[in-house]
Design a protein around this motif. Structure first.
Motif, PDB file in Angstrom:
ATOM      1  N   UNK A  84       0.846  -1.187   0.000  1.00 42.86           N
ATOM      2  CA  UNK A  84       0.000   0.000   0.000  1.00 42.86           C
ATOM      3  C   UNK A  84       0.883   1.239   0.000  1.00 42.86           C
ATOM      4  N   UNK A  85       0.638   2.122  -0.972  1.00 39.87           N
ATOM      5  CA  UNK A  85       1.349   3.401  -1.066  1.00 39.87           C
ATOM      6  C   UNK A  85       0.289   4.472  -1.277  1.00 39.87           C
ATOM      7  N   UNK A  86       0.054   5.257  -0.231  1.00 43.31           N
ATOM      8  CA  UNK A  86      -1.002   6.264  -0.220  1.00 43.31           C
ATOM      9  C   UNK A  86      -2.318   5.599  -0.599  1.00 43.31           C
ATOM     10  N   UNK A  87      -2.947   5.989  -1.703  1.00 41.32           N
ATOM     11  CA  UNK A  87      -4.232   5.413  -2.089  1.00 41.32           C
ATOM     12  C   UNK A  87      -4.090   4.422  -3.247  1.00 41.32           C
ATOM     13  N   UNK A  88      -2.907   3.825  -3.364  1.00 41.60           N
ATOM     14  CA  UNK A  88      -2.634   2.857  -4.422  1.00 41.60           C
ATOM     15  C   UNK A  88      -2.074   1.578  -3.833  1.00 41.60           C
ATOM     16  N   UNK A  89      -2.104   0.534  -4.643  1.00 48.22           N
ATOM     17  CA  UNK A  89      -1.436  -0.719  -4.282  1.00 48.22           C
ATOM     18  C   UNK A  89      -0.513  -1.093  -5.417  1.00 48.22           C
ATOM     19  N   UNK A  90       0.704  -1.432  -5.045  1.00 43.48           N
ATOM     20  CA  UNK A  90       1.662  -1.956  -6.009  1.00 43.48           C
ATOM     21  C   UNK A  90       1.671  -3.464  -5.825  1.00 43.48           C
ATOM     22  N   UNK A  91       1.306  -4.182  -6.888  1.00 49.31           N
ATOM     23  CA  UNK A  91       1.264  -5.638  -6.835  1.00 49.31           C
ATOM     24  C   UNK A  91       2.485  -6.169  -7.571  1.00 49.31           C
ATOM     25  N   UNK A  92       3.222  -7.040  -6.909  1.00 54.55           N
ATOM     26  CA  UNK A  92       4.434  -7.639  -7.453  1.00 54.55           C
ATOM     27  C   UNK A  92       4.254  -9.148  -7.432  1.00 54.55           C
ATOM     28  N   UNK A  93       4.431  -9.799  -8.575  1.00 48.29           N
ATOM     29  CA  UNK A  93       4.287 -11.256  -8.665  1.00 48.29           C
ATOM     30  C   UNK A  93       5.602 -11.846  -9.164  1.00 48.29           C
ATOM     31  N   UNK A  94       6.160 -12.746  -8.380  1.00 43.30           N
ATOM     32  CA  UNK A  94       7.394 -13.443  -8.735  1.00 43.30           C
ATOM     33  C   UNK A  94       7.064 -14.892  -9.055  1.00 43.30           C
ATOM     34  N   UNK A  95       7.434 -15.343 -10.263  1.00 42.54           N
ATOM     35  CA  UNK A  95       7.326 -16.760 -10.604  1.00 42.54           C
ATOM     36  C   UNK A  95       8.642 -17.368 -10.143  1.00 42.54           C
ATOM     37  N   UNK A  96       8.570 -18.187  -9.107  1.00 39.37           N
ATOM     38  CA  UNK A  96       9.775 -18.615  -8.394  1.00 39.37           C
ATOM     39  C   UNK A  96      10.749 -19.425  -9.247  1.00 39.37           C
ATOM     40  N   UNK A  97      10.261 -20.248 -10.141  1.00 39.24           N
ATOM     41  CA  UNK A  97      11.150 -21.077 -10.953  1.00 39.24           C
ATOM     42  C   UNK A  97      11.984 -20.281 -11.937  1.00 39.24           C
ATOM     43  N   UNK A  98      11.346 -19.397 -12.679  1.00 39.15           N
ATOM     44  CA  UNK A  98      12.047 -18.613 -13.705  1.00 39.15           C
ATOM     45  C   UNK A  98      12.592 -17.299 -13.174  1.00 39.15           C
ATOM     46  N   UNK A  99      12.153 -16.899 -11.982  1.00 42.44           N
ATOM     47  CA  UNK A  99      12.513 -15.623 -11.375  1.00 42.44           C
ATOM     48  C   UNK A  99      11.968 -14.431 -12.166  1.00 42.44           C
ATOM     49  N   UNK A 100      10.966 -14.660 -13.013  1.00 47.93           N
ATOM     50  CA  UNK A 100      10.322 -13.567 -13.732  1.00 47.93           C
ATOM     51  C   UNK A 100       9.417 -12.800 -12.773  1.00 47.93           C
ATOM     52  N   UNK A 101       9.411 -11.471 -12.938  1.00 47.76           N
ATOM     53  CA  UNK A 101       8.635 -10.600 -12.058  1.00 47.76           C
ATOM     54  C   UNK A 101       7.696  -9.747 -12.909  1.00 47.76           C
ATOM     55  N   UNK A 102       6.477  -9.600 -12.427  1.00 51.71           N
ATOM     56  CA  UNK A 102       5.502  -8.701 -13.038  1.00 51.71           C
ATOM     57  C   UNK A 102       5.023  -7.740 -11.973  1.00 51.71           C
ATOM     58  N   UNK A 103       4.820  -6.489 -12.370  1.00 48.02           N
ATOM     59  CA  UNK A 103       4.362  -5.454 -11.450  1.00 48.02           C
ATOM     60  C   UNK A 103       3.125  -4.777 -12.008  1.00 48.02           C
ATOM     61  N   UNK A 104       2.269  -4.323 -11.113  1.00 49.82           N
ATOM     62  CA  UNK A 104       1.065  -3.604 -11.488  1.00 49.82           C
ATOM     63  C   UNK A 104       0.742  -2.636 -10.363  1.00 49.82           C
ATOM     64  N   UNK A 105       0.410  -1.398 -10.715  1.00 48.06           N
ATOM     65  CA  UNK A 105      -0.007  -0.413  -9.721  1.00 48.06           C
ATOM     66  C   UNK A 105      -1.464  -0.053  -9.979  1.00 48.06           C
ATOM     67  N   UNK A 106      -2.267  -0.140  -8.922  1.00 48.11           N
ATOM     68  CA  UNK A 106      -3.697   0.140  -9.036  1.00 48.11           C
ATOM     69  C   UNK A 106      -4.102   1.217  -8.047  1.00 48.11           C
ATOM     70  N   UNK A 107      -4.943   2.137  -8.494  1.00 47.65           N
ATOM     71  CA  UNK A 107      -5.535   3.137  -7.616  1.00 47.65           C
ATOM     72  C   UNK A 107      -6.729   2.470  -6.941  1.00 47.65           C
ATOM     73  N   UNK A 108      -6.725   2.386  -5.631  1.00 49.79           N
ATOM     74  CA  UNK A 108      -7.783   1.689  -4.896  1.00 49.79           C
ATOM     75  C   UNK A 108      -9.173   2.242  -5.198  1.00 49.79           C
TER      76      UNK A 108
END
Length: 124
Positions: A84-108
């Motif tokens: 949680x950052x102010x009125x947003x959420x930063x979502x971070x997803x790590x696929x553990x095997x490949x170490x690939x990361x995806x990020x998404x920021x959403x305004x609540x």
């Protein structure tokens, strides 16, 4: 949105803020895409088990949510962090095997109606 209302009903008393509601929805999305929850936190625990339900301690920290998932066939694991950052959420997803990361920021406010957290049909 089959299953989301059932998930919501199972955790409704624990949903106290927009962040909780959004994480509940994210959990549902991950589960409907072939994963099961393992538990909360960065590290595996002795009580980990595959489940469609959110773990008991899923929302202990309203500023940082950490959930672990495994595909139903056991071939992939995900680590999901929502910050949680102010009125947003930063979502971070790590696929553990490949170490690939995806990020998404959403305004609540764009996704959750905080005024109606107890009414499933109004809060998303």
């Amino acid at each position: 949105m089959a299953g989301l209302e059932v998930l919501f009903a199972s955790v409704a008393p624990a949903i106290t803020c927009a962040q909780d509601a959004l994480v509940c929805f994210l959990h549902w999305e991950v589960v409907t895409h072939g994963y099961c929850g393992l538990g909360a936190g960065d590290q595996p625990g002795p009580n980990d088990k595959k489940s469609e339900l959110l773990p008991a301690e899923w929302n202990n920290n309203k500023d940082l949510y950490v959930l672990r998932y495994e595909s139903k066939d056991g071939s992939r694991k995900l680590l999901v962090k929502a910050v949680t950052v102010e009125n947003s959420m930063i979502i971070n997803v790590l696929e553990c095997g490949s170490q690939q990361v995806s990020d998404l920021t959403l305004n609540l406010d764009d996704y959750i109606d905080s005024e109606h957290l107890v009414d499933f049909h109004r809060y998303f």
